[in-house]
Design a protein around this motif. Structure first.
Motif, PDB file in Angstrom:
ATOM      1  N   PRO A  57       0.809  -1.285  -0.086  1.00  0.00           N
ATOM      2  CA  PRO A  57       0.086  -0.154   0.024  1.00  0.00           C
ATOM      3  C   PRO A  57       0.941   1.295  -0.021  1.00  0.00           C
ATOM      4  O   PRO A  57       0.516   2.399  -0.693  1.00  0.00           O
ATOM      5  CB  PRO A  57      -0.840  -0.108   1.351  1.00  0.00           C
ATOM      6  CG  PRO A  57      -0.952  -1.609   1.673  1.00  0.00           C
ATOM      7  CD  PRO A  57       0.397  -2.169   1.125  1.00  0.00           C
ATOM      8  N   ILE A  58       2.081   1.232   0.724  1.00  0.00           N
ATOM      9  CA  ILE A  58       2.758   2.375   0.589  1.00  0.00           C
ATOM     10  C   ILE A  58       3.326   2.642  -0.634  1.00  0.00           C
ATOM     11  O   ILE A  58       3.494   3.785  -1.231  1.00  0.00           O
ATOM     12  CB  ILE A  58       4.134   2.229   1.597  1.00  0.00           C
ATOM     13  CG1 ILE A  58       3.489   2.244   3.126  1.00  0.00           C
ATOM     14  CG2 ILE A  58       5.056   3.301   1.598  1.00  0.00           C
ATOM     15  CD1 ILE A  58       4.573   1.599   4.268  1.00  0.00           C
ATOM     16  N   PHE A  61      -7.256  -1.987  -7.739  1.00  0.00           N
ATOM     17  CA  PHE A  61      -8.245  -1.714  -6.836  1.00  0.00           C
ATOM     18  C   PHE A  61      -7.830  -0.336  -6.145  1.00  0.00           C
ATOM     19  O   PHE A  61      -8.617   0.394  -6.115  1.00  0.00           O
ATOM     20  CB  PHE A  61      -8.611  -2.807  -5.888  1.00  0.00           C
ATOM     21  CG  PHE A  61      -9.182  -4.091  -6.803  1.00  0.00           C
ATOM     22  CD1 PHE A  61      -9.812  -3.937  -7.870  1.00  0.00           C
ATOM     23  CD2 PHE A  61      -9.036  -5.264  -6.161  1.00  0.00           C
ATOM     24  CE1 PHE A  61     -10.257  -5.161  -8.489  1.00  0.00           C
ATOM     25  CE2 PHE A  61      -9.366  -6.332  -6.577  1.00  0.00           C
ATOM     26  CZ  PHE A  61     -10.183  -6.364  -7.971  1.00  0.00           C
ATOM     27  N   TYR A  62      -6.477  -0.149  -5.838  1.00  0.00           N
ATOM     28  CA  TYR A  62      -6.222   0.850  -4.997  1.00  0.00           C
ATOM     29  C   TYR A  62      -6.067   1.975  -5.951  1.00  0.00           C
ATOM     30  O   TYR A  62      -6.725   3.221  -5.583  1.00  0.00           O
ATOM     31  CB  TYR A  62      -4.668   0.475  -4.347  1.00  0.00           C
ATOM     32  CG  TYR A  62      -4.159   1.625  -3.483  1.00  0.00           C
ATOM     33  CD1 TYR A  62      -4.339   1.577  -2.099  1.00  0.00           C
ATOM     34  CD2 TYR A  62      -3.612   2.847  -4.092  1.00  0.00           C
ATOM     35  CE1 TYR A  62      -3.809   2.454  -1.313  1.00  0.00           C
ATOM     36  CE2 TYR A  62      -3.194   3.696  -3.143  1.00  0.00           C
ATOM     37  CZ  TYR A  62      -3.314   3.612  -1.902  1.00  0.00           C
ATOM     38  OH  TYR A  62      -2.733   4.664  -0.933  1.00  0.00           O
ATOM     39  N   LEU A  63      -5.724   2.203  -7.102  1.00  0.00           N
ATOM     40  CA  LEU A  63      -5.766   3.106  -7.890  1.00  0.00           C
ATOM     41  C   LEU A  63      -7.131   3.408  -8.435  1.00  0.00           C
ATOM     42  O   LEU A  63      -7.478   4.716  -8.588  1.00  0.00           O
ATOM     43  CB  LEU A  63      -4.864   3.062  -9.035  1.00  0.00           C
ATOM     44  CG  LEU A  63      -3.154   2.716  -8.893  1.00  0.00           C
ATOM     45  CD1 LEU A  63      -2.574   2.278 -10.275  1.00  0.00           C
ATOM     46  CD2 LEU A  63      -2.739   3.930  -8.218  1.00  0.00           C
ATOM     47  N   ALA A  64      -7.739   2.654  -8.549  1.00  0.00           N
ATOM     48  CA  ALA A  64      -9.189   2.683  -9.155  1.00  0.00           C
ATOM     49  C   ALA A  64     -10.106   3.383  -8.095  1.00  0.00           C
ATOM     50  O   ALA A  64     -11.004   4.134  -8.393  1.00  0.00           O
ATOM     51  CB  ALA A  64      -9.965   1.384  -9.393  1.00  0.00           C
ATOM     52  N   ASP A  65      -9.653   3.040  -6.601  1.00  0.00           N
ATOM     53  CA  ASP A  65     -10.409   3.686  -5.609  1.00  0.00           C
ATOM     54  C   ASP A  65     -10.040   5.027  -4.861  1.00  0.00           C
ATOM     55  O   ASP A  65     -10.444   5.489  -4.116  1.00  0.00           O
ATOM     56  CB  ASP A  65     -10.827   2.658  -4.650  1.00  0.00           C
ATOM     57  CG  ASP A  65     -11.892   2.848  -3.910  1.00  0.00           C
ATOM     58  OD1 ASP A  65     -12.934   3.123  -4.333  1.00  0.00           O
ATOM     59  OD2 ASP A  65     -11.891   2.600  -2.484  1.00  0.00           O
ATOM     60  N   HIS A  66      -8.667   5.484  -5.609  1.00  0.00           N
ATOM     61  CA  HIS A  66      -8.095   6.389  -5.185  1.00  0.00           C
ATOM     62  C   HIS A  66      -8.815   7.829  -5.313  1.00  0.00           C
ATOM     63  O   HIS A  66      -9.319   8.181  -6.389  1.00  0.00           O
ATOM     64  CB  HIS A  66      -6.769   6.651  -5.779  1.00  0.00           C
ATOM     65  CG  HIS A  66      -5.695   7.461  -4.988  1.00  0.00           C
ATOM     66  ND1 HIS A  66      -5.690   8.850  -4.739  1.00  0.00           N
ATOM     67  CD2 HIS A  66      -4.685   7.236  -4.121  1.00  0.00           C
ATOM     68  CE1 HIS A  66      -4.776   9.162  -4.077  1.00  0.00           C
ATOM     69  NE2 HIS A  66      -4.068   8.271  -3.675  1.00  0.00           N
TER      70      HIS A  66
END
Length: 419
Positions: free
Chosen positions: A37-38, A75-80
């Motif tokens: 995540p970092i 998913f991280y980038l899509a939900d940023h």
């Protein structure tokens, strides 16, 4: 409109990132981060810096669809929250597409940095697949349906391994249909009770008949005839060296234990799937309203489609699943024999094929279509007809999910279903 292209080569441990502007120049020096995540936040931060510096309106990010290492990052980038301002289009490319595109760039070496650069260039080239927004609601169900798929795959492999060892121990049982199922209760008990073929041969016929009755639970219409067939299979079987019998007995019993355990896991997975799919009740009811599409196939289709709104029409859904055919044409020549692409979602393609196999048995419209295609095919008749029937099933399933309606059989004229 100013655009930014982000190519990412993802591995288990790290992510190599290449960011290009719309002229193909590096917007920022290439960099690598840990696949954590970092690290994902560092990628998002660098993208945002480039967007502000270059006055970017839209972001394109791409990665190869290899294993599950890129899923959390995607998913991280899509939900940023901050990236949503730039309407990010995040694409998971089939590795074959990137490999083919790389060849067009010249004789480039093979390393992670070049792969990340190739992905960024492929994004800049354009003609991209439609962006499919990530819907986290389907992820839990998808993990369960894919786990069941994995268990079933292991059951098939274990059964094949069991049968190969069974032939060494009791070749006649594999060659002659003594039991309707060599994994049934009577057959498996036979392997536990009799250690060698000579043990079966030495057993009086009356005792073998009693064995059939006791373990068959009255499923044998003629236990004595079945016992005689068993005796005949023993007589026709190869005799292995006595030193091998103990090893084969251990392997066979171990395989049966594995199969039994996997079957229990499959039932537990199916129970969990039923609980999870209740959150998609409308879609589930639409699909199961078609005779032949049962709970497992319906859940698999729902989880892999991930929301029908992601697809513009049934053609895009078929392409996503890999149910489309190649084309070969030159001048006046048009090839009649073309092949299935198989470059899409293999799980979704599996469930469409399974649905088609059931629909041809229960739905007259699909039965007629399958029969016609079976007769038209010159080779691999069943496979070709089933694949074409699956493509027809895509249209039906797309319509049911898009319109949220229960299935109604088409009207019939003169006893023949209209297509």
């Amino acid at each position: 409109m100013n655009k930014l292209y982000v190519g990412m080569d993802v591995s288990q441990d790290d992510v190599k990132v290449y960011i290009l502007d719309q002229e193909g120049n590096e917007a920022i020096k290439r960099f690598a981060v840990d696949n954590t995540p970092i690290g994902a936040e560092v990628i998002a931060g660098n993208i945002l810096d480039c967007c502000k510096k270059l006055n970017i309106n839209k972001v394109f990010a791409g990665l190869e669809s290899t294993s599950v290492y890129g899923w959390p990052l995607q998913f991280y980038l899509a939900d940023h929250i901050d990236l949503k301002t730039y309407d990010p289009m995040i694409i998971s490319f089939n590795a074959k597409i990137i490999e083919a595109f790389k060849k067009s760039l010249g004789n480039l070496p093979k390393n992670d940095w070049i792969d990340a650069f190739t992905i960024a260039e492929r994004l800049r080239f354009g003609r991209l697949p439609k962006s499919c927004p990530v819907d986290f609601r389907y992820l839990a169900l998808q993990r369960l349906t894919r786990h069941r798929f994995h268990i079933v795959d292991n059951i098939v492999r274990e059964k094949n391994y069991f049968l190969s060892n069974l032939f060494l121990k009791f070749s006649g049982l594999c060659q002659n249909k003594v039991f309707s199922n060599n994994f049934g209760a009577t057959a498996t008990q036979l392997f536990h009770e009799f250690l060698t073929l000579d043990d079966i041969a030495a057993r009086p016929l009356d005792e073998l008949v009693d064995f059939m009755v006791e373990n068959g639970k009255d499923h044998f219409s003629d236990p004595k005839a079945s016992a005689l067939i068993l005796k005949d299979a023993v007589r026709k079987s190869y005799r292995m060296n006595a030193s091998v019998d103990n090893s084969l007995n251990f392997v066979i019993k171990s395989c049966l234990d594995n199969i039994q355990s996997l079957e229990k896991q499959k039932k537990a997975a199916e129970k969990a799937i039923q609980q999870e799919v209740s959150g998609f009740n409308n879609q589930y009811l639409c699909l199961t309203s078609v005779k032949g599409i049962g709970p497992t196939i319906a859940a698999g289709l729902i989880s892999e489609i991930g929301g029908i709104s992601r697809f513009e029409n049934d053609n895009s859904l078929a392409k996503f699943s890999g149910l489309y055919w190649s084309e070969y044409q030159s001048a006046d020549f048009i090839a009649e024999d073309t092949y299935l692409k198989r470059t899409g979602n293999e799980y979704l393609r599996y469930y469409f094929i399974q649905a088609a196999d059931q629909l041809r048995k229960y739905v007259p419209e699909f039965s007629l279509y399958y029969s016609r295609k079976f007769k038209e095919a010159k080779t691999h008749k069943h496979k070709r007809a089933l694949a074409l029937t699956a493509r027809k099933a895509v249209r039906l399933i797309f319509a049911l999910l898009r319109e949220e309606k229960l299935y109604k059989p088409p009207a019939q004229k003169g006893g023949i279903t209209e297509n």
